[in-house]
Scaffold this active site. Structure first.
Site, PDB file in Angstrom:
ATOM      1  N   LEU A 145       0.874  -1.581   0.209  1.00 45.24           N
ATOM      2  CA  LEU A 145      -0.116  -0.022   0.008  1.00 45.24           C
ATOM      3  C   LEU A 145       1.093   0.957   0.066  1.00 45.24           C
ATOM      4  O   LEU A 145       2.078   0.920   0.636  1.00 45.24           O
ATOM      5  CB  LEU A 145      -1.198  -0.591   1.672  1.00 45.24           C
ATOM      6  CG  LEU A 145      -2.077  -0.666   1.510  1.00 45.24           C
ATOM      7  CD1 LEU A 145      -2.992  -0.320   2.956  1.00 45.24           C
ATOM      8  CD2 LEU A 145      -3.034  -0.858   0.631  1.00 45.24           C
ATOM      9  N   ASP A 146       0.906   3.011  -0.371  1.00 44.05           N
ATOM     10  CA  ASP A 146       1.488   3.211  -0.988  1.00 44.05           C
ATOM     11  C   ASP A 146       1.443   3.723   0.141  1.00 44.05           C
ATOM     12  O   ASP A 146       0.953   4.379   1.280  1.00 44.05           O
ATOM     13  CB  ASP A 146       0.437   4.413  -1.850  1.00 44.05           C
ATOM     14  CG  ASP A 146       0.503   3.714  -2.803  1.00 44.05           C
ATOM     15  OD1 ASP A 146       1.861   3.137  -3.389  1.00 44.05           O
ATOM     16  OD2 ASP A 146      -0.049   4.467  -3.446  1.00 44.05           O
ATOM     17  N   ARG A 147       2.431   5.026   0.710  1.00 44.44           N
ATOM     18  CA  ARG A 147       2.510   5.215   2.005  1.00 44.44           C
ATOM     19  C   ARG A 147       1.627   6.132   2.907  1.00 44.44           C
ATOM     20  O   ARG A 147       2.020   5.843   4.242  1.00 44.44           O
ATOM     21  CB  ARG A 147       3.800   6.344   1.894  1.00 44.44           C
ATOM     22  CG  ARG A 147       4.353   6.980   3.673  1.00 44.44           C
ATOM     23  CD  ARG A 147       6.215   7.302   3.031  1.00 44.44           C
ATOM     24  NE  ARG A 147       5.890   8.028   4.295  1.00 44.44           N
ATOM     25  CZ  ARG A 147       8.128   8.456   4.521  1.00 44.44           C
ATOM     26  NH1 ARG A 147       8.419   8.581   3.507  1.00 44.44           N
ATOM     27  NH2 ARG A 147       8.265   9.033   5.655  1.00 44.44           N
ATOM     28  N   THR A 206      -1.037   5.477   2.276  1.00 46.28           N
ATOM     29  CA  THR A 206      -2.527   5.115   2.939  1.00 46.28           C
ATOM     30  C   THR A 206      -2.600   4.079   3.418  1.00 46.28           C
ATOM     31  O   THR A 206      -2.064   3.702   3.709  1.00 46.28           O
ATOM     32  CB  THR A 206      -2.487   4.132   0.896  1.00 46.28           C
ATOM     33  OG1 THR A 206      -2.934   5.095  -0.500  1.00 46.28           O
ATOM     34  CG2 THR A 206      -4.062   3.466   1.113  1.00 46.28           C
TER      35      THR A 206
END
Length: 242
Positions: A149-151, A153
């Site tokens: 998951l993106d930072r 998110t």
């Protein structure tokens, strides 16, 4: 299994050959090396692969190569210093991550990933979620990320405890048999008629090894459906389903 290479001039330089065990069967080469070369920056690991200093079964390879049981990985000598060693987990971070565990079984962890935290270390980040979890207790030392998951998110992050579980779950993601739902708070009023965005995306890798996705006409088709859940004065809460 770690086997020092005993012949030729390379043995003097402490080149090592690692024979892949069942536990690492199916793991990506870059992730395997990052675990083996503790304290070595990710940028250095990717440079070793790119220059051909790391070889699998005597052949040059790419970072995303999936290793197989019995493969032999040539690892060149790499110096590590105390300054580059993994940062220790603070009591505050330990408490935060333990309180974020939604589910734990003998096979996996499901973590409610906090926003603002990277899932793994990288350029400028010495400690990500996976590195922190591996330090927190003995039976978590071999945890592996099923996905990322993106930072910025937050949300459910699947983490496998066993290699066979990792392979099964990653296959589910790859074959698009996993339903993903995101909630996003966006600035302004979301147009009522905008229910679908279809823009080609292409994955790129920076020299640091960091992977990014950019809109590009030559990329792969990427479609996301949107639904407005609630409107506010200057923002909208929307549901996104890729």
């Amino acid at each position: 299994m770690l086997i020092p290479k005993k012949s030729g001039t390379e043995s003097k330089r402490q080149v090592h050959i690692v024979r892949i065990s069942e536990r690492h069967d199916g793991q990506r080469l870059d992730n395997f090396l990052i675990r083996e070369l503790k304290g070595v920056p990710r940028t250095r690991v990717y440079r070793l692969i790119r220059r051909g200093e790391v070889r699998v079964n005597k052949k040059r390879c790419k970072p995303d190569l999936k290793l197989s049981y019995g493969d032999e990985v040539r690892i060149p000598p790499v110096r590590t210093g105390k300054k580059s060693q993994t940062e220790k987990v603070s009591p505050g971070l330990t408490q935060l991550l333990r309180s974020s565990v939604l589910l734990e079984t003998d096979l996996l962890l499901v973590l409610n990933k906090p926003a603002g935290m990277p899932v793994h270390g990288g350029t400028g980040v010495r400690l990500g979620i996976i590195e922190a979890l591996r330090q927190m207790q003995e039976d978590w030392r071999n945890l592996e990320l099923v996905h990322r998951l993106d930072r910025d998110t937050s949300g459910c992050l699947l983490i496998a405890k066993k290699t066979n579980v990792l392979k099964v779950l990653q296959k589910e993601f790859k074959e698009k048999r996993v339903d993903k739902t995101y909630h996003a708070l966006v600035h302004g009023q979301w147009p009522a008629d905008l229910k679908r965005i279809d823009i080609p995306l292409r994955k790129n890798k920076l020299s640091s090894g960091e992977r990014i996705v950019q809109a590009n006409k030559d990329g792969k088709s990427a479609t996301t459906g949107f639904k407005v859940l609630e409107n506010y004065c200057d923002s909208s809460l929307v549901e996104a389903r890729p």
